[in-house]
Design a protein around this motif. Structure first.
Motif, mmCIF file in Angstrom:
data_model
loop_
_atom_site.group_PDB
_atom_site.id
_atom_site.type_symbol
_atom_site.label_atom_id
_atom_site.label_comp_id
_atom_site.label_asym_id
_atom_site.label_seq_id
_atom_site.Cartn_x
_atom_site.Cartn_y
_atom_site.Cartn_z
ATOM 1 N N LEU A 99 4.809 -22.487 -4.259
ATOM 2 C CA LEU A 99 3.449 -22.688 -3.762
ATOM 3 C C LEU A 99 2.515 -23.184 -4.858
ATOM 4 O O LEU A 99 1.713 -24.101 -4.650
ATOM 5 C CB LEU A 99 2.906 -21.388 -3.160
ATOM 6 N N MET A 100 2.625 -22.592 -6.062
ATOM 7 C CA MET A 100 1.715 -22.990 -7.119
ATOM 8 C C MET A 100 2.029 -24.389 -7.636
ATOM 9 O O MET A 100 1.129 -25.199 -7.875
ATOM 10 C CB MET A 100 1.746 -21.998 -8.272
ATOM 11 N N THR A 101 3.314 -24.688 -7.830
ATOM 12 C CA THR A 101 3.665 -26.018 -8.344
ATOM 13 C C THR A 101 3.389 -27.105 -7.309
ATOM 14 O O THR A 101 3.028 -28.225 -7.675
ATOM 15 C CB THR A 101 5.132 -26.063 -8.789
ATOM 16 N N TYR A 102 3.517 -26.765 -6.019
ATOM 17 C CA TYR A 102 3.148 -27.740 -4.990
ATOM 18 C C TYR A 102 1.647 -28.004 -5.013
ATOM 19 O O TYR A 102 1.187 -29.143 -4.838
ATOM 20 C CB TYR A 102 3.575 -27.272 -3.607
ATOM 21 N N SER A 103 0.869 -26.945 -5.245
ATOM 22 C CA SER A 103 -0.585 -27.137 -5.322
ATOM 23 C C SER A 103 -0.950 -28.020 -6.512
ATOM 24 O O SER A 103 -1.911 -28.800 -6.446
ATOM 25 C CB SER A 103 -1.292 -25.782 -5.431
ATOM 26 N N LEU A 104 -0.167 -27.933 -7.594
ATOM 27 C CA LEU A 104 -0.418 -28.802 -8.742
ATOM 28 C C LEU A 104 -0.182 -30.266 -8.389
ATOM 29 O O LEU A 104 -0.882 -31.152 -8.903
ATOM 30 C CB LEU A 104 0.470 -28.399 -9.920
ATOM 31 N N LEU A 106 -0.852 -31.658 -5.550
ATOM 32 C CA LEU A 106 -2.068 -32.085 -4.862
ATOM 33 C C LEU A 106 -3.209 -32.310 -5.848
ATOM 34 O O LEU A 106 -3.983 -33.264 -5.718
ATOM 35 C CB LEU A 106 -2.461 -31.045 -3.813
ATOM 36 N N VAL A 107 -3.308 -31.429 -6.843
ATOM 37 C CA VAL A 107 -4.366 -31.574 -7.849
ATOM 38 C C VAL A 107 -4.173 -32.847 -8.654
ATOM 39 O O VAL A 107 -5.123 -33.623 -8.876
ATOM 40 C CB VAL A 107 -4.384 -30.341 -8.782
ATOM 41 N N GLU A 110 -5.045 -35.923 -6.621
ATOM 42 C CA GLU A 110 -6.485 -36.092 -6.447
ATOM 43 C C GLU A 110 -7.141 -36.603 -7.734
ATOM 44 O O GLU A 110 -8.008 -37.483 -7.695
ATOM 45 C CB GLU A 110 -7.125 -34.766 -6.022
#
Length: 290
Positions: A99-104, A106-107, A110
């Protein structure tokens, strides 16, 4: 198939395989030693490609200096990311890591969109590496592709030497086997992990910088390379750098010649290769080791 065409495809396969190895070896280091499933690893490849694009106007034809500057930036980014984010993931379960690496991802996407937009960009091949050489008849092969293969091979040999022949490599291998023992021997395990993660980021970013002049630089380019690198890691054996090298070259040949002989089915070639190898050797080609 003519001999010259066959030689061109072999060179393309080796070049692609060595490029895959650089990215996959970083993924192997991070997962094999630190136990972190890093879905953001493909983003480091994308960051390297965009660094090549963004730094090119400042360095002109000084391509090697440009690469060195990109490597330094990637190393600093790796240290900061491990310190701020990944250092909290070692004792967490894999779901939280994913979850955290997937959010990275997206960051990073962006930030890329804000800095350079969503257009497709090209990176100019340096003048001293432009042109090609004859392979017989009218077939030519770009000099830059040979440079890319040589650069990847030099880095791969350097990685093998560091991991297997130096004190730092000994600590890395010990940390992968038993981190508590390494900590008990007085080795700064946090600094070791930070260095390993930074090395993984540098390898992926370096591959992106080398690949940028050969292909377009575009949004989401890290996603495709990430999937293939996971295939490489699974085929080679999780945690094995030598296995990643063998698997990368296999994938390179299967993908390259699959597009030549089976163009309509080339997209499934490497996944069929993975399925066959896992049926034969569920642990991968090489057991965990370096």
């Amino acid at each position: 198939m003519e001999l010259s065409t066959f030689l061109v495809q072999c060179l393309n396969a080796i070049q692609y395989g060595l490029l895959l190895f650089l990215v996959a070896s970083g993924l192997t280091l991070i997962f094999g030693i630190m136990g972190v499933i890093n879905l953001a690893h493909g983003s480091f490849y994308m960051i390297g490609a965009y660094l090549a694009f963004m730094l090119a106007p400042y360095f002109g034809d000084y391509f090697l200096v440009q690469i060195a500057a990109g490597v330094v930036i990637a190393a600093i980014l790796g240290f900061l990311l491990e310190w701020v984010f990944f250092s909290f993931l070692y004792q967490r379960d894999h779901l939280q890591q994913v979850l955290m690496t997937y959010s990275l991802i997206l960051v990073f996407e962006e930030i890329r969109s804000i800095l350079v937009g969503n257009d497709v960009h090209g990176v100019k091949v340096p003048d001293w590496l432009a042109g090609g050489f004859s392979l017989g008849g009218i077939m030519t092969y770009p000099v830059y592709r040979l440079f890319a293969s040589a650069a990847c091979l030099v880095v791969a040999l350097g990685l093998y030497y560091v991991v297997n022949r130096t004190r730092l490599g000994m600590m890395v291998r010990a940390g992968a086997s038993n981190r508590d023992m390494v900590r008990g021997l007085g080795i700064n395990i946090r600094l070791l992990y930070r260095s390993v993660f930074a090395a993984g980021v540098v390898l992926a970013a370096f591959a992106g910088m080398i690949a940028a002049p050969m292909s377009s630089v575009y949004p989401g380019m890290g996603g495709h390379i990430l999937i293939i690198c996971f295939v490489v890691v699974v085929i080679g054996g999780i945690g094995s750098i030598s296995g990643a090298l063998i698997a990368s070259l296999l994938v390179g040949f299967v993908d390259t010649f699959g597009k030549v002989f089976f163009a309509q089915m080339s997209g499934i070639g490497i996944y069929l290769l993975m399925a066959v190898i896992l049926i034969w050797r569920p642990e991968g080609l090489v057991r965990k080791g370096y």
